[in-house]
Motif scaffolding. Structure first.
Motif, PDB file in Angstrom:
ATOM      1  N   GLY A   1       0.681  -1.533  -0.367  1.00  8.04           N
ATOM      2  CA  GLY A   1      -0.241  -0.341   0.116  1.00  8.04           C
ATOM      3  C   GLY A   1       0.779   1.143   0.066  1.00  8.04           C
ATOM      4  O   GLY A   1      -0.021   1.871  -0.441  1.00  8.04           O
ATOM      5  N   PHE A   2       1.874   1.201   0.332  1.00  5.83           N
ATOM      6  CA  PHE A   2       2.771   2.551   0.741  1.00  5.83           C
ATOM      7  C   PHE A   2       3.246   2.966  -0.895  1.00  5.83           C
ATOM      8  O   PHE A   2       3.755   3.749  -1.183  1.00  5.83           O
ATOM      9  CB  PHE A   2       3.730   2.195   2.428  1.00  5.83           C
ATOM     10  CG  PHE A   2       5.063   3.865   1.590  1.00  5.83           C
ATOM     11  CD1 PHE A   2       5.199   4.491   2.710  1.00  5.83           C
ATOM     12  CD2 PHE A   2       6.100   3.668   1.088  1.00  5.83           C
ATOM     13  CE1 PHE A   2       5.502   5.676   3.232  1.00  5.83           C
ATOM     14  CE2 PHE A   2       7.126   4.424   1.010  1.00  5.83           C
ATOM     15  CZ  PHE A   2       6.560   5.396   2.144  1.00  5.83           C
ATOM     16  N   LEU A   3       3.751   1.612  -1.322  1.00  3.93           N
ATOM     17  CA  LEU A   3       4.628   2.167  -2.769  1.00  3.93           C
ATOM     18  C   LEU A   3       3.341   1.631  -3.493  1.00  3.93           C
ATOM     19  O   LEU A   3       3.604   3.428  -5.008  1.00  3.93           O
ATOM     20  CB  LEU A   3       5.364   0.720  -2.953  1.00  3.93           C
ATOM     21  CG  LEU A   3       5.807   0.487  -4.072  1.00  3.93           C
ATOM     22  CD1 LEU A   3       6.551   1.641  -4.334  1.00  3.93           C
ATOM     23  CD2 LEU A   3       6.498  -0.482  -4.843  1.00  3.93           C
ATOM     24  N   SER A   4       1.600   1.963  -3.649  1.00  2.00           N
ATOM     25  CA  SER A   4       1.430   2.330  -4.615  1.00  2.00           C
ATOM     26  C   SER A   4       0.518   3.793  -4.393  1.00  2.00           C
ATOM     27  O   SER A   4       0.600   4.465  -5.444  1.00  2.00           O
ATOM     28  CB  SER A   4      -0.025   1.461  -4.051  1.00  2.00           C
ATOM     29  OG  SER A   4      -1.181   1.950  -4.332  1.00  2.00           O
ATOM     30  N   GLN A   5       0.550   3.882  -2.461  1.00  3.90           N
ATOM     31  CA  GLN A   5       0.283   5.304  -2.831  1.00  3.90           C
ATOM     32  C   GLN A   5       1.339   6.620  -2.731  1.00  3.90           C
ATOM     33  O   GLN A   5       0.757   7.462  -3.118  1.00  3.90           O
ATOM     34  CB  GLN A   5       0.252   5.664  -1.077  1.00  3.90           C
ATOM     35  CG  GLN A   5      -0.208   6.674  -0.361  1.00  3.90           C
ATOM     36  CD  GLN A   5      -0.396   6.156   1.177  1.00  3.90           C
ATOM     37  OE1 GLN A   5      -0.403   6.203   2.124  1.00  3.90           O
ATOM     38  NE2 GLN A   5      -0.404   8.294   1.962  1.00  3.90           N
ATOM     39  N   HIS A   6       2.561   6.158  -3.290  1.00  5.87           N
ATOM     40  CA  HIS A   6       3.817   6.850  -3.295  1.00  5.87           C
ATOM     41  C   HIS A   6       3.634   6.946  -4.136  1.00  5.87           C
ATOM     42  O   HIS A   6       5.283   7.089  -4.409  1.00  5.87           O
ATOM     43  CB  HIS A   6       4.735   6.741  -1.812  1.00  5.87           C
ATOM     44  CG  HIS A   6       4.196   7.924  -0.538  1.00  5.87           C
ATOM     45  ND1 HIS A   6       3.930   9.133  -0.102  1.00  5.87           N
ATOM     46  CD2 HIS A   6       4.007   7.063   0.872  1.00  5.87           C
ATOM     47  CE1 HIS A   6       3.783   9.075   0.943  1.00  5.87           C
ATOM     48  NE2 HIS A   6       3.390   7.738   1.408  1.00  5.87           N
TER      49      HIS A   6
END
Length: 377
Positions: free
Chosen positions: A336-341
């Motif tokens: 989720g972090f990589l997708s969000q950023h």
């Protein structure tokens, strides 16, 4: 919200929809990881406002995870919503018997998705989930006009084609604002995704990258006598094909999955050949579109070669440090972090490096992803 789902593409769809409604999402790739994530939260009760629970997962499925949660009274107030590709009455009853409160059908349809969540979540200080339902219902119709056969053209193109006796073949296109994939029900797929073309294109590219070896995996399981594993592959393909609008593949994989309920192996073998022929055709269309997109990029284009300012360097260091922390802890939140950023991080490394990093993280190959980060210096 705790999202419990083992498939990277399904994770991507659910997580982006939830984050678009300002939800905070934690990802767990199976029932065991879900239990660990829930038990790790000690400062609030219940630990999560809602758990979205896939049913068929390795190590521990959604049924067993739900039963274990319901055995602990501390988690009685935490809603569990099943995500299932089977909308049959007996399937829904099985979910209720395991302690789940509701269910959402896959492929996910945005309006039904948020309507179901709104029955169980009371937003705190915001109207994220509720407003997402209104926003979706009031959104303008998508500019993409595609019939079930995938052969209809957008109006302007149709008019041009009608004026020509022998219109040239139109090549598949995977660019925002100009999507065209013959054989794909793009209108249906985009409706399910809230008309989010960017997310749809991302899912198509992930599907192309992640499922090159699916046929080999199926035959290894099938010929090795692992009917459960072979059926699971067919089940996964059915759901993913529905998500991206690959209707022929969805139909063929559904028939293949159903054949394991009692058909003779020879029948399953024939259905498998049909299924993987449809998969090959879908992949060929996507590959042609991706190749055409790559060919349009200027040679040796790399905007990341531009020197970064001190502020950008600090942002880069902070993002990479956070991602590295998730990877070292083997924390599914990395997805989720990589997708969000994605937009920020993609600026700080070569395109092919970032694409490789995305693939590794989405597959939970965290050791390999750490090696990519290390190579950046």
């Amino acid at each position: 919200i705790l999202l419990v789902e083992d498939n990277p593409i399904n994770q991507q769809v659910a997580a982006e929809l939830l984050e678009s409604a300002e939800a905070v999402v934690t990802v767990a790739e199976n029932g065991l990881k879900a239990l660990e994530a829930i038990r790790a939260v000690t400062d609030r009760e219940p630990p999560f406002d809602l758990v979205l629970m896939d049913l068929q997962m390795p190590e521990m499925d959604g049924y067993q995870a739900s039963r274990e949660l319901r055995a602990n009274p501390h988690y009685d107030a935490m809603p569990i919503v099943a995500m299932t590709a089977h909308a049959m009455v007996d399937e829904r009853q099985k979910c209720l018997d395991a302690g789940m409160n509701d269910h959402i059908s896959k492929p996910i349809e945005v309006d039904k998705f948020f309507a179901t969540l709104s029955r169980w979540i009371v937003p705190s200080g915001q109207e994220g989930i509720a407003s997402a339902i209104v926003a979706d219902s009031e959104a303008p119709a998508t500019a993409v006009s595609v019939a079930a056969s995938g052969t209809d053209e957008p109006i302007a193109v149709a008019a041009t084609a009608a004026a020509s006796v022998r219109p040239e073949r139109r090549a598949p296109c995977i660019e925002e604002g100009a999507l065209y994939l013959p054989g794909f029900e793009m209108g249906t797929a985009l409706s399910r995704l809230g008309k989010n073309e960017r997310l749809y294109i991302k899912l198509l590219k992930q599907f192309l990258a992640h499922y090159a070896g699916t046929e080999e995996q199926f035959w290894t399981a099938f010929e090795g006598g692992d009917a459960t594993g072979a059926q699971r592959i067919a089940h996964t393909l059915k759901g993913l094909a529905g998500s991206i609008g690959a209707s022929a593949l969805a139909t063929a994989s559904a028939a293949l999955e159903a054949s394991f309920a009692g058909a003779a192996p020879d029948e399953s073998r024939v259905l498998a050949k049909t299924c993987f022929a449809a998969l090959a055709e879908a992949r060929a269309t996507l590959q042609e579109a991706v190749n055409a997109e790559e060919a349009k990029k200027p040679a040796a284009e790399d905007t990341r070669a531009v020197a970064l300012t001190e502020e950008e360097l600090a942002i880069k260091a902070d993002l990479l440090r956070t991602l590295e922390g998730y990877l070292r802890e083997d924390d599914g939140e990395a997805v989720g972090f990589l997708s969000q950023h994605e937009r920020e991080m993609s600026r700080f490394m070569p395109a092919e490096v970032f694409a490789n990093l995305q693939t590794l993280v989405s597959r939970f190959e965290f050791e390999e992803a750490l090696a990519v980060l290390a190579s950046l210096g």
